[in-house]
Design an enzyme around this catalytic site. Sequence first.
Site, PDB file in Angstrom:
ATOM      1  CG  ASN A  69      -2.059  -0.997   1.065  1.00 33.38           C
ATOM      2  OD1 ASN A  69      -3.007  -0.775   0.313  1.00 33.38           O
ATOM      3  ND2 ASN A  69      -1.954  -2.121   1.757  1.00 33.38           N
ATOM      4  CD1 TRP A  70       4.710   4.418   1.927  1.00 37.95           C
ATOM      5  CD2 TRP A  70       6.172   2.969   2.784  1.00 37.95           C
ATOM      6  NE1 TRP A  70       5.726   5.144   2.490  1.00 37.95           N
ATOM      7  CE2 TRP A  70       6.634   4.277   3.026  1.00 37.95           C
ATOM      8  CE3 TRP A  70       6.923   1.889   3.243  1.00 37.95           C
ATOM      9  CZ2 TRP A  70       7.832   4.533   3.697  1.00 37.95           C
ATOM     10  CZ3 TRP A  70       8.111   2.147   3.917  1.00 37.95           C
ATOM     11  CH2 TRP A  70       8.563   3.448   4.141  1.00 37.95           C
ATOM     12  CG  HIS A 118      -0.095  -9.764  -2.090  1.00 44.55           C
ATOM     13  ND1 HIS A 118       0.842  -8.780  -1.850  1.00 44.55           N
ATOM     14  CD2 HIS A 118      -1.278  -9.292  -1.581  1.00 44.55           C
ATOM     15  CE1 HIS A 118       0.253  -7.770  -1.223  1.00 44.55           C
ATOM     16  NE2 HIS A 118      -1.021  -8.056  -1.055  1.00 44.55           N
ATOM     17  NE  ARG A 140       7.778  -4.725   7.535  1.00 46.62           N
ATOM     18  CZ  ARG A 140       6.665  -4.393   8.166  1.00 46.62           C
ATOM     19  NH1 ARG A 140       5.488  -4.792   7.678  1.00 46.62           N
ATOM     20  NH2 ARG A 140       6.711  -3.678   9.281  1.00 46.62           N
ATOM     21  CG  PHE A 239       4.588   4.018   8.032  1.00 47.11           C
ATOM     22  CD1 PHE A 239       4.647   3.027   7.063  1.00 47.11           C
ATOM     23  CD2 PHE A 239       3.744   3.837   9.121  1.00 47.11           C
ATOM     24  CE1 PHE A 239       3.883   1.874   7.176  1.00 47.11           C
ATOM     25  CE2 PHE A 239       2.977   2.683   9.246  1.00 47.11           C
ATOM     26  CZ  PHE A 239       3.047   1.700   8.267  1.00 47.11           C
ATOM     27  CD  GLN A 240       6.415   8.658  10.703  1.00 44.72           C
ATOM     28  OE1 GLN A 240       6.714   8.879   9.528  1.00 44.72           O
ATOM     29  NE2 GLN A 240       7.118   7.859  11.494  1.00 44.72           N
ATOM     30  CB  ALA A 241       2.561  11.708   5.598  1.00 43.00           C
ATOM     31  CE  LYS A 260       4.278  -0.428  17.796  1.00 44.05           C
ATOM     32  NZ  LYS A 260       5.104  -1.376  18.590  1.00 44.05           N
TER      33      LYS A 260
END
Length: 303
Positions: A69-70, A118, A140, A239-241, A260
């Site tokens: 998603n990122w 995926h 990851r 990630f915060q945004a 997180k």
Amino acid sequence: MADKSKFTEYIDKALEKSKETALSHLFFTYQGIAYPITMCTSETFQALDTFEARHDDIVLASYPKCGSNWILHIVSELIYAVSKKKYKYPEFPVLECGDSEKYQRMKGFPSPRILATHLHYDKLPGSIFKNKAKILVIFRNPTDTAVSFFHFHNDVPDIPSYGSWDELFRQFMKGQVSWGSYFDFAINWNKHLDGDNVKFILYEDLKENLAAGIKQIPEFLGFFLTGEQIQTISVQSTFQAMRAKSQDTHGAVGPFLFRKGEVGDWKNLFSEIQNQEMDEKFKECLAGTSLGAKLKYESYCQG
């Protein structure tokens, strides 16, 4: 991410199915790999063989919980920076999810199309390789991936939960989770990471230096962006945004998709024995391989 109505509509349907599904009945097997019945069907997999890729398609391949998603957001923003048009997702962007008619509808979508998946390398439609679509492969570390799986199942309302972290760990190590084994996925892709149309991206590298990580993507895709444009996108893509606007972009499930994003979160759940078991599995499957080196396992998964 995807057009809000289309994305949330699909997710809402999947969550509704999940309400009535026990964990023991969540998966079906297709060609030896477990998939969630809430998102995939054998009919759609059969229809997938008819999918016709284009040379300017952008394929984002990743194992679940590895940052798909990122990356979808980042690539969408890159396209916007080049074309000045917001990228729209007329379908849920994961290629293998949806009804069996989606591939016919996708023929009418404008280029470039962003296709998340995926699927293991050998399960992808052959037209992706025949027509030389560009493929970004996102990885990851396996320890944080397993922990992210656990929290997604056990934190999201309506999704079947695992009885404990130990139960999820056992199933993860056996490959009895959504989209099958992390290590089978990795072994399969390891043989193809040096292809002309394939670009490897490490989640942990993006966390360490997002602007540098983003910069290599348009270079691979053949886009030209200024340093200022790259910096703007990196600020919008932290990630915060992403978490701050996740409910608007992804609906109710958004905050759980961007929970997180920490590197090393595995240390909060792994026992010493589980860490040793993961070490042994990694050595068995990926020691001495190109991908094994790229994953920097010793840095991120030990100690």
